[in-house]
Design an enzyme around this catalytic site. Structure first.
Site, PDB file in Angstrom:
ATOM      1  N   CYS A 118      17.767  46.452   6.831  1.00  0.00           N
ATOM      2  CA  CYS A 118      18.780  47.433   6.408  1.00  0.00           C
ATOM      3  C   CYS A 118      18.395  48.175   5.132  1.00  0.00           C
ATOM      4  O   CYS A 118      18.996  49.196   4.794  1.00  0.00           O
ATOM      5  CB  CYS A 118      20.132  46.752   6.248  1.00  0.00           C
ATOM      6  SG  CYS A 118      20.677  45.992   7.777  1.00  0.00           S
ATOM      7  N   HIS A 259      24.464  51.599   2.564  1.00  0.00           N
ATOM      8  CA  HIS A 259      24.267  50.993   3.882  1.00  0.00           C
ATOM      9  C   HIS A 259      25.629  50.585   4.438  1.00  0.00           C
ATOM     10  O   HIS A 259      26.501  50.141   3.697  1.00  0.00           O
ATOM     11  CB  HIS A 259      23.349  49.777   3.738  1.00  0.00           C
ATOM     12  CG  HIS A 259      23.225  48.983   4.994  1.00  0.00           C
ATOM     13  ND1 HIS A 259      22.880  49.555   6.197  1.00  0.00           N
ATOM     14  CD2 HIS A 259      23.427  47.656   5.248  1.00  0.00           C
ATOM     15  CE1 HIS A 259      22.853  48.612   7.130  1.00  0.00           C
ATOM     16  NE2 HIS A 259      23.184  47.456   6.580  1.00  0.00           N
ATOM     17  N   ASN A 289      26.909  49.044  12.190  1.00  0.00           N
ATOM     18  CA  ASN A 289      25.685  48.852  11.414  1.00  0.00           C
ATOM     19  C   ASN A 289      24.469  49.182  12.278  1.00  0.00           C
ATOM     20  O   ASN A 289      24.120  48.418  13.170  1.00  0.00           O
ATOM     21  CB  ASN A 289      25.646  47.396  10.927  1.00  0.00           C
ATOM     22  CG  ASN A 289      24.441  47.105  10.043  1.00  0.00           C
ATOM     23  OD1 ASN A 289      23.522  47.924   9.939  1.00  0.00           O
ATOM     24  ND2 ASN A 289      24.424  45.942   9.428  1.00  0.00           N
TER      25      ASN A 289
HETATM   26  O1  UT7 Z   1      23.268  44.705   7.398  1.00  0.00           O
HETATM   27  C1  UT7 Z   1      22.654  43.496   7.089  1.00  0.00           C
HETATM   28  C2  UT7 Z   1      23.453  42.753   6.179  1.00  0.00           C
HETATM   29  N1  UT7 Z   1      24.575  42.189   6.864  1.00  0.00           N
HETATM   30  C3  UT7 Z   1      25.725  42.139   6.266  1.00  0.00           C
HETATM   31  O2  UT7 Z   1      25.854  42.657   5.182  1.00  0.00           O
HETATM   32  C4  UT7 Z   1      26.837  41.414   6.938  1.00  0.00           C
HETATM   33  C5  UT7 Z   1      27.538  40.580   5.919  1.00  0.00           C
HETATM   34  N2  UT7 Z   1      28.572  39.749   6.472  1.00  0.00           N
HETATM   35  C6  UT7 Z   1      29.757  40.233   6.892  1.00  0.00           C
HETATM   36  O3  UT7 Z   1      29.967  41.419   6.956  1.00  0.00           O
HETATM   37  C7  UT7 Z   1      30.863  39.241   7.176  1.00  0.00           C
HETATM   38  O4  UT7 Z   1      30.491  37.987   6.698  1.00  0.00           O
HETATM   39  C8  UT7 Z   1      31.228  39.121   8.667  1.00  0.00           C
HETATM   40  C9  UT7 Z   1      31.931  40.390   9.127  1.00  0.00           C
HETATM   41  C10 UT7 Z   1      29.992  38.876   9.497  1.00  0.00           C
HETATM   42  C11 UT7 Z   1      32.209  37.960   8.837  1.00  0.00           C
HETATM   43  O5  UT7 Z   1      33.348  38.154   8.022  1.00  0.00           O
HETATM   44  P1  UT7 Z   1      33.855  36.982   7.093  1.00  0.00           P
HETATM   45  O6  UT7 Z   1      35.101  37.461   6.455  1.00  0.00           O
HETATM   46  O7  UT7 Z   1      32.722  36.566   6.200  1.00  0.00           O
HETATM   47  O8  UT7 Z   1      34.221  35.879   8.134  1.00  0.00           O
HETATM   48  P2  UT7 Z   1      33.662  34.382   8.224  1.00  0.00           P
HETATM   49  O9  UT7 Z   1      32.250  34.379   8.694  1.00  0.00           O
HETATM   50  O10 UT7 Z   1      33.986  33.693   6.942  1.00  0.00           O
HETATM   51  O11 UT7 Z   1      34.583  33.817   9.360  1.00  0.00           O
HETATM   52  C12 UT7 Z   1      35.996  33.741   9.220  1.00  0.00           C
HETATM   53  C13 UT7 Z   1      36.561  33.255  10.545  1.00  0.00           C
HETATM   54  C14 UT7 Z   1      35.819  32.045  11.098  1.00  0.00           C
HETATM   55  O12 UT7 Z   1      36.766  31.191  11.705  1.00  0.00           O
HETATM   56  P3  UT7 Z   1      37.262  29.869  10.919  1.00  0.00           P
HETATM   57  O13 UT7 Z   1      36.013  29.072  10.703  1.00  0.00           O
HETATM   58  O14 UT7 Z   1      37.874  30.374   9.643  1.00  0.00           O
HETATM   59  O15 UT7 Z   1      38.226  29.303  11.887  1.00  0.00           O
HETATM   60  C15 UT7 Z   1      34.933  32.641  12.164  1.00  0.00           C
HETATM   61  O16 UT7 Z   1      34.642  31.708  13.195  1.00  0.00           O
HETATM   62  O17 UT7 Z   1      36.428  34.290  11.529  1.00  0.00           O
HETATM   63  C16 UT7 Z   1      35.780  33.751  12.688  1.00  0.00           C
HETATM   64  N3  UT7 Z   1      35.016  34.813  13.322  1.00  0.00           N
HETATM   65  C17 UT7 Z   1      35.546  35.681  14.204  1.00  0.00           C
HETATM   66  N4  UT7 Z   1      36.773  35.759  14.738  1.00  0.00           N
HETATM   67  C18 UT7 Z   1      37.002  36.762  15.600  1.00  0.00           C
HETATM   68  C19 UT7 Z   1      33.721  35.160  13.102  1.00  0.00           C
HETATM   69  N5  UT7 Z   1      33.407  36.210  13.866  1.00  0.00           N
HETATM   70  C20 UT7 Z   1      34.516  36.541  14.552  1.00  0.00           C
HETATM   71  C21 UT7 Z   1      34.809  37.565  15.481  1.00  0.00           C
HETATM   72  N6  UT7 Z   1      36.065  37.626  15.984  1.00  0.00           N
HETATM   73  N7  UT7 Z   1      33.897  38.473  15.862  1.00  0.00           N
END
Ligand code: UT7
Length: 334
Positions: A118, A259, A289
């Site tokens: 990225c 980005h 993205n």
């Molecule tokens: O471009 C390259 C660089 N990449 C990035 O910059 C991406 C950086 N990361 C992110 O943007 C975020 O971390 C995500 C969007 C990927 C995830 O958001 P988050 O607020 O960090 O969520 P999390 O990973 O802490 O997950 C929260 C909850 C989890 O459930 P529990 O464990 O709290 O029950 C996940 O299992 O959300 C759940 N979850 C989802 N639920 C519905 C994770 N993905 C999904 C989904 N739909 N697609």
């Protein structure tokens, strides 16, 4: 920093290409246990574009290259170098940049791909600028292109909701005025964090076998939370560093092109720089993205909207796998 070099490396033309097919969050809901509401709230994404299965990354990169040539009217034979930033090249080798160079008949150019995920476009732009600022080249084409759908695991809700396909690019040219174009940059990599975002299969570490396919090693895998924490700090930090080092504040910026990985990461960086919302390019809602594509696509959109005029300061910042992060400050004008 600005005037240590002989020439200005200025962006003289921009272009982008997005596939026609729109994939909504509702369509993604059919593949994995997710919801439109979750995706919108946590990422800001509403829809993304997917390229047709039989079209490779070069299809998008070539469209961008042709558009750059058509819009600018430059002779392809006058292009000295073509760099394509991508993590989804058509093939391991030769470089996708060579395919682009061949397609537009830039027969006097050399061409190579740059792999920085990225951060790829910003790294490529700053690399290209060196050749121009030191007088080696007059005209370089820099493209960021990724077909993320070709490496997405549509059974993994942690990743498949986040990405889309797209490409953008610029013509970078020599200006006799060294105060124009690239003013300053700040780039870093942290190779102790290769595990939190990668595609493990298919390279020399895990060449393709039935086992690597069965283990789904050919898809993107990400520790989203770890990358988020890192990105939210680093995007804001290096953007602020570049501004401060040049005696600028957010108020001096005409445009910030970050980005597009997560709306919350973009907002945090804009807050840190005290930037009003109308100076920040955001298109993650429509295109998600696109890895190396996000920044040049957004820049090209901004130019189409006439948002930059001579003398304006433009800041572009990316964070991605590697981990890598980079920020480039430009003073607009040719
Ligand atoms: O471009 C390259 C660089 N990449 C990035 O910059 C991406 C950086 N990361 C992110 O943007 C975020 O971390 C995500 C969007 C990927 C995830 O958001 P988050 O607020 O960090 O969520 P999390 O990973 O802490 O997950 C929260 C909850 C989890 O459930 P529990 O464990 O709290 O029950 C996940 O299992 O959300 C759940 N979850 C989802 N639920 C519905 C994770 N993905 C999904 C989904 N739909 N697609």
């Amino acid at each position: 920093m600005g005037s240590e070099h002989r020439y200005g490396a200025v962006i003289s033309e921009t272009a982008h290409f997005l596939p026609e097919r729109i994939v909504t969050n509702a369509e993604i809901e059919q593949h994995v246990d997710t919801s439109d509401e979750w995706i919108r709230e946590r990422t800001g994404i509403v829809e993304r574009r997917f390229l047709a299965d039989d079209e490779p990354t070069s299809h998008m990169a070539v469209e961008v290259a042709r558009s750059l040539v058509d819009k600018s009217g430059v002779d392809p034979l006058s292009i000295d170098l073509v760099i394509v930033a991508t993590v989804t090249p058509d093939m391991f080798f030769p470089a996708t940049a060579c395919i682009v160079q061949g397609a537009i008949g830039a027969r006097n150019a050399w061409a190579y791909d740059l792999s920085a995920a990225c951060s790829g476009f910003v790294f490529a732009l700053v690399t290209a600028s060196q050749f121009i600022q030191n007088g080696a080249h007059r005209r370089v084409m820099v493209i960021g292109a990724d077909k993320m759908s070709s490496i997405l695991d549509m059974q993994d809700r942690n990743t498949c909701v986040l990405f889309g396909d797209g490409a953008g690019g610029v013509l970078l040219e020599r200006s006799e005025d060294p105060s124009l174009g690239l003013v300053d940059f700040e780039h870093f990599s942290d190779g102790s964090n290769v595990d939190c975002l990668n595609v493990r299969g298919g390279g020399s570490a895990h060449p393709a076998t039935h086992e690597t396919v069965d283990k789904r090693l050919h898809y993107v895998r990400q520790d989203g939370r770890a990358v988020f924490k890192f990105a939210v700090v680093k995007m804001a930090e290096i953007s602020a560093t570049v501004l401060e080092r040049n005696g600028l504040t957010g108020q001096d910026l005409a445009l910030f092109v970050p980005h597009q990985a997560n709306r919350r990461i973009i907002d945090a960086a804009a807050d840190r720089m005290n930037l009003p919302a109308d100076r920040v390019m955001v298109n993650i809602d429509h295109f998600a993205n696109t890895t190396a594509g996000t920044i040049p696509i957004a820049l090209s959109q901004a130019c189409a909207e006439d948002r930059l005029k001579k003398g304006d300061f433009l800041l572009m910042t990316g964070v991605g796998a590697g981990l890598t992060w980079g920020s480039a400050l430009f003073r607009w004008g040719v």
